[in-house]
Design a protein around this motif. Structure first.
Motif, PDB file in Angstrom:
ATOM      1  N   TRP A   1      68.322  66.977  18.401  1.00  0.00           N
ATOM      2  CA  TRP A   1      68.145  68.090  19.329  1.00  0.00           C
ATOM      3  C   TRP A   1      66.996  67.840  20.307  1.00  0.00           C
TER       4      TRP A   1
ATOM      5  N   ARG B   1      69.589  76.786  15.925  1.00  0.00           N
ATOM      6  CA  ARG B   1      68.785  77.133  17.094  1.00  0.00           C
ATOM      7  C   ARG B   1      69.198  78.531  17.542  1.00  0.00           C
TER       8      ARG B   1
ATOM      9  N   GLY C   1      69.523  81.909  19.695  1.00  0.00           N
ATOM     10  CA  GLY C   1      69.577  82.148  21.128  1.00  0.00           C
ATOM     11  C   GLY C   1      68.540  83.175  21.548  1.00  0.00           C
ATOM     12  N   PRO C   2      68.613  83.598  22.812  1.00  0.00           N
ATOM     13  CA  PRO C   2      67.675  84.607  23.293  1.00  0.00           C
ATOM     14  C   PRO C   2      67.724  85.842  22.387  1.00  0.00           C
TER      15      PRO C   2
ATOM     16  N   PRO D   1      62.308  81.991  22.069  1.00  0.00           N
ATOM     17  CA  PRO D   1      61.928  81.010  23.091  1.00  0.00           C
ATOM     18  C   PRO D   1      62.788  79.752  22.997  1.00  0.00           C
ATOM     19  N   GLU D   2      62.928  79.079  24.109  1.00  0.00           N
ATOM     20  CA  GLU D   2      63.700  77.836  24.134  1.00  0.00           C
ATOM     21  C   GLU D   2      63.102  76.839  23.157  1.00  0.00           C
ATOM     22  N   GLY D   3      63.960  76.172  22.413  1.00  0.00           N
ATOM     23  CA  GLY D   3      63.523  75.166  21.458  1.00  0.00           C
ATOM     24  C   GLY D   3      63.235  75.702  20.070  1.00  0.00           C
ATOM     25  N   ALA D   4      63.340  77.022  19.877  1.00  0.00           N
ATOM     26  CA  ALA D   4      63.089  77.600  18.556  1.00  0.00           C
ATOM     27  C   ALA D   4      64.107  77.082  17.543  1.00  0.00           C
TER      28      ALA D   4
ATOM     29  N   TYR E   1      66.722  85.917  15.830  1.00  0.00           N
ATOM     30  CA  TYR E   1      65.286  86.036  16.065  1.00  0.00           C
ATOM     31  C   TYR E   1      64.953  87.520  15.980  1.00  0.00           C
TER      32      TYR E   1
ATOM     33  N   THR F   1      61.578  81.001  11.248  1.00  0.00           N
ATOM     34  CA  THR F   1      61.784  80.602  12.640  1.00  0.00           C
ATOM     35  C   THR F   1      60.485  79.998  13.154  1.00  0.00           C
TER      36      THR F   1
ATOM     37  N   ILE G   1      58.749  78.029  16.565  1.00  0.00           N
ATOM     38  CA  ILE G   1      58.912  77.755  17.987  1.00  0.00           C
ATOM     39  C   ILE G   1      58.024  76.572  18.360  1.00  0.00           C
TER      40      ILE G   1
ATOM     41  N   ALA H   1      56.015  76.728  23.628  1.00  0.00           N
ATOM     42  CA  ALA H   1      56.477  78.110  23.785  1.00  0.00           C
ATOM     43  C   ALA H   1      55.627  79.074  22.976  1.00  0.00           C
TER      44      ALA H   1
END
Length: 146
Positions: free
Chosen positions: A26, A62, A64-65, A68-71, A92, A133, A135, A139
């Motif tokens: 990833w 991973r 989604g919203p 944060p991106e990459g979580a 999340y 989770t 991040i 982020a």
């Protein structure tokens, strides 16, 4: 990614290596990979020490919203003889209460790298799995909300 392992201490290292491999696929940064490896090690070891299940399952996802991106969300739980319920899509959504206290130092380590974490039980209220989770540092900024 979902993998199952039998309850043998040597397989914790295999779970950790599988998690690292997936994170590198990833394109995760090294700090995130190391944090995920730490969490996988602590949670899998916790199951081996404290749960009579014949094995454990590792799930990486991973979310989604609004994450944060990459979580990355890690879920580790026992695999009972009757099988663990199918994993749900990672989310999340931090729980409103802290997970039950545990006298293990491993959970303090997990809390130190987690953005959020908690525990869920199967439909019968047994066999807790733990989700975490994390991040990426790029982020990061908010403290762990557990």
């Amino acid at each position: 990614m979902i993998l199952e392992f039998s309850s043998r201490p040597a397989l914790v290292a295999l779970a950790r290596a599988a998690a690292r491999t997936q994170l590198y696929r990833w394109d995760a940064d090294r700090d995130l990979v190391d944090a995920v490896a730490l969490v996988v090690t602590e949670l899998a070891t916790d199951i081996l020490l404290h749960d009579p299940a014949p094995g454990f399952a590792l799930s990486l996802d991973r979310p989604g919203p609004p994450a944060p991106e990459g979580a990355v969300t890690i879920r580790v739980g026992p695999v009972p003889a009757t099988r663990m319920p199918p994993p749900r899509r990672a989310h999340y959504d931090p729980p409103e209460t802290d997970p039950p206290p545990n006298n293990s130092h491993g959970h303090a380590l997990v809390a130190g790298v987690a953005q959020s974490w908690g525990r869920t039980a199967d439909v019968h209220g047994r066999h807790q799995s733990t989700w975490v989770t994390i991040i990426p540092k790029t982020a990061a900024g908010a403290p762990c909300t557990r």
